[in-house]
Structure formats: structure tokens, C-alpha cells
Write an enzyme that holds these catalytic residues in place. Sequence first.
Site, PDB file in Angstrom:
ATOM      1  N   ALA A   1       0.807  -1.227   0.000  1.00 19.25           N
ATOM      2  CA  ALA A   1       0.000   0.000   0.000  1.00 19.25           C
ATOM      3  C   ALA A   1       0.837   1.273   0.000  1.00 19.25           C
ATOM      4  CB  ALA A   1      -0.936  -0.002   1.211  1.00 19.25           C
TER       5      ALA A   1
ATOM      6  N   CYS B   1     -25.147 -10.355 -12.665  1.00 20.57           N
ATOM      7  CA  CYS B   1     -24.481 -10.794 -13.888  1.00 20.57           C
ATOM      8  C   CYS B   1     -25.456 -10.829 -15.066  1.00 20.57           C
ATOM      9  CB  CYS B   1     -23.885 -12.180 -13.661  1.00 20.57           C
ATOM     10  SG  CYS B   1     -23.169 -12.897 -15.147  1.00 20.57           S
TER      11      CYS B   1
ATOM     12  N   GLN C   1       0.643  -6.370  -3.696  1.00 20.19           N
ATOM     13  CA  GLN C   1      -0.486  -6.627  -2.801  1.00 20.19           C
ATOM     14  C   GLN C   1      -1.616  -5.644  -3.087  1.00 20.19           C
ATOM     15  OE1 GLN C   1       2.407  -6.108   0.610  1.00 20.19           O
ATOM     16  NE2 GLN C   1       1.159  -7.713   1.510  1.00 20.19           N
TER      17      GLN C   1
ATOM     18  N   HIS D   1      -3.846  -9.803  -4.667  1.00 23.99           N
ATOM     19  CA  HIS D   1      -5.180  -9.618  -4.094  1.00 23.99           C
ATOM     20  C   HIS D   1      -6.210  -9.169  -5.128  1.00 23.99           C
ATOM     21  CE1 HIS D   1      -2.810  -9.081  -0.123  1.00 23.99           C
ATOM     22  NE2 HIS D   1      -3.123 -10.332  -0.325  1.00 23.99           N
TER      23      HIS D   1
ATOM     24  N   ASN E   1      10.500   1.433   2.959  1.00 22.05           N
ATOM     25  CA  ASN E   1       9.236   1.518   3.687  1.00 22.05           C
ATOM     26  C   ASN E   1       9.376   2.580   4.767  1.00 22.05           C
ATOM     27  OD1 ASN E   1       6.551   0.465   3.935  1.00 22.05           O
ATOM     28  ND2 ASN E   1       7.148  -0.452   5.882  1.00 22.05           N
TER      29      ASN E   1
HETATM   30 ZN   LIG Z   1     -22.553 -14.970 -14.329  1.00 18.25          ZN
END
Ligand SMILES: [Zn+2]
Length: 264
Positions: free
Chosen positions: A26, A164, A103, A121, A230
Site C-alpha cells: 500500500a 451478472c 499486494q 489480491h 518503507n
Molecule cells: Zn454470471
Amino acid sequence: MPAVAAWEPLAEALGAVRRIVVFSGAGISTESGIPDFRSPGGVWTRYNPRDFTFAKYVASAAVRQRAWRMRREFWGAEPRPNPAHLAVARLEAAGRCRGVVTQNIDGLHQAAGSVRVVELHGTSREVICIGQRPRVGTPAGCGFRAPYTWAFARIDEGHDDPTCPDCAGIVKSATVSFGQNLFPGVLQQAVELIGEADLVLAVGSSLQVYPAADVPAAAVRGGATLAIVNDEPTPLDDLATVVVRGRAAGVLSAAVEATLTPAT
Ligand SMILES: [Zn+2]
């Protein structure tokens, strides 16, 4: 004599190797205006992460509506890559970097021009169908995938829980939520990419979130050297040959510039 700048040991380490693989977290994106989940004022101080587990997302239309609102807020100002992302892309273009394991879910490495990017991720730039009754922790939809703007357009048309278009299943950002398994094959891709490294450059990662953080550690066990940029200490600092405390943008752009500019 001027004091040695913080980035100089990093430039030296980068200059000594040929196969860099970047591992980012991040901290590389905070300077693009993307809040770290853990930082004060970050997204999770206004939304409760426990509300956004995979199981709750699947179970509740109200949770999904809240999740879409959060995404809207998150992406309100279109984030842009900062000099740290651009420096990483420059290393790859110069043939010095094999790719990036990240990440992050923000897509900013690709926006900066990085080509080979493994997103541990997932990505918030896209949404996927996860089916009508996905198994706990594992999204398994019909294969529908669309840019995130598709979902926002549906919401603007009044469908505040877009489904969907192919199978009427649940649509979710193509990210890994709390309580959700990594997407199949992703960890293996990350391990393979980082296995090519003679130096792993970890940028802006607390190196504390597993299994992601185990990827650079495994590379070091395999013989790669480790450099860390970092702003806070990490559990792997003792394994690193170079540790630079600081913001990624300034440190990386200076170090990469010095590395890629031939000495005169
Ligand atoms: Zn679907």
C-alpha cells in the site's frame, strides 16, 4: 562532503544486479492519494472491515450495496501513478526488472507502464461474476468479467445491486475480500516471478500480511538479496542488505535515475 542521501545505498544495490523483481504494498500508492487501509483516516476508519467479509457479501444485498458505495468513495478522485510506480516501470523497460508482485488492487503499476504484474489480491479495476451461490471463500462464477465502470453505470441506472447479465449471479469487484481465498494460481505465479530475482525490491509493504509477505521471504531463502523501502520497520528488515526508511516516490525515482544513468 555532503552526507550520503538515503537512496544512495539502494542505487548501489540496484546497480549491482540484473534481475530485479519488485514486491509492492500500500505504501507505494499512498502518494497517489489511495489511503492505506491501516492508516488514520483510511477507509477502514469509516467503514467496518467486518462488514465486508466474503460470506456477508454473498449473503446480503444490503452489504453489497454498501460495498459499492465504498468503492465509489474509494475511486472518487481517479488515482494516478506516482513517481514510484513510474520508476518501477522504467526499470522494467530498461531490461533490469523482471516484473512486479503487488499486494495492491489499484492497477497503478499497469497505468505507469509496468507489463508483467502479478496482483496477489486481485484488481479493483474489474468486476466478476461469482455465481448465485458461491462456495465459502471461493468465487466461482460463470466467467463474466467487466471493467468496474460497468458496475457503476448499472448503479446509476438504478440497479444498486448489479447482477451478472449472463447468469444473474452476484457481481463483485475482482479483489480478494476478507475471508476469501486468493484466486487460483496467483500465488504460484508470484512465486515463479520472484524466483527469477537476484534482488527483491520490497516497496511500501509492511511485509506482515500472509501469505503475501512470505513471497519475498522465500526469495531470500532461495538466495536473492533483499532491499526494502518503507516508512516503518518490517519483520524482514534483518534479512535485507539495504533498508531505506522513507516515502517511496522520492527514494525510488532518485535511486532508479542514478542506476540507469551511466556514470560519466
Ligand atoms: Zn454470471
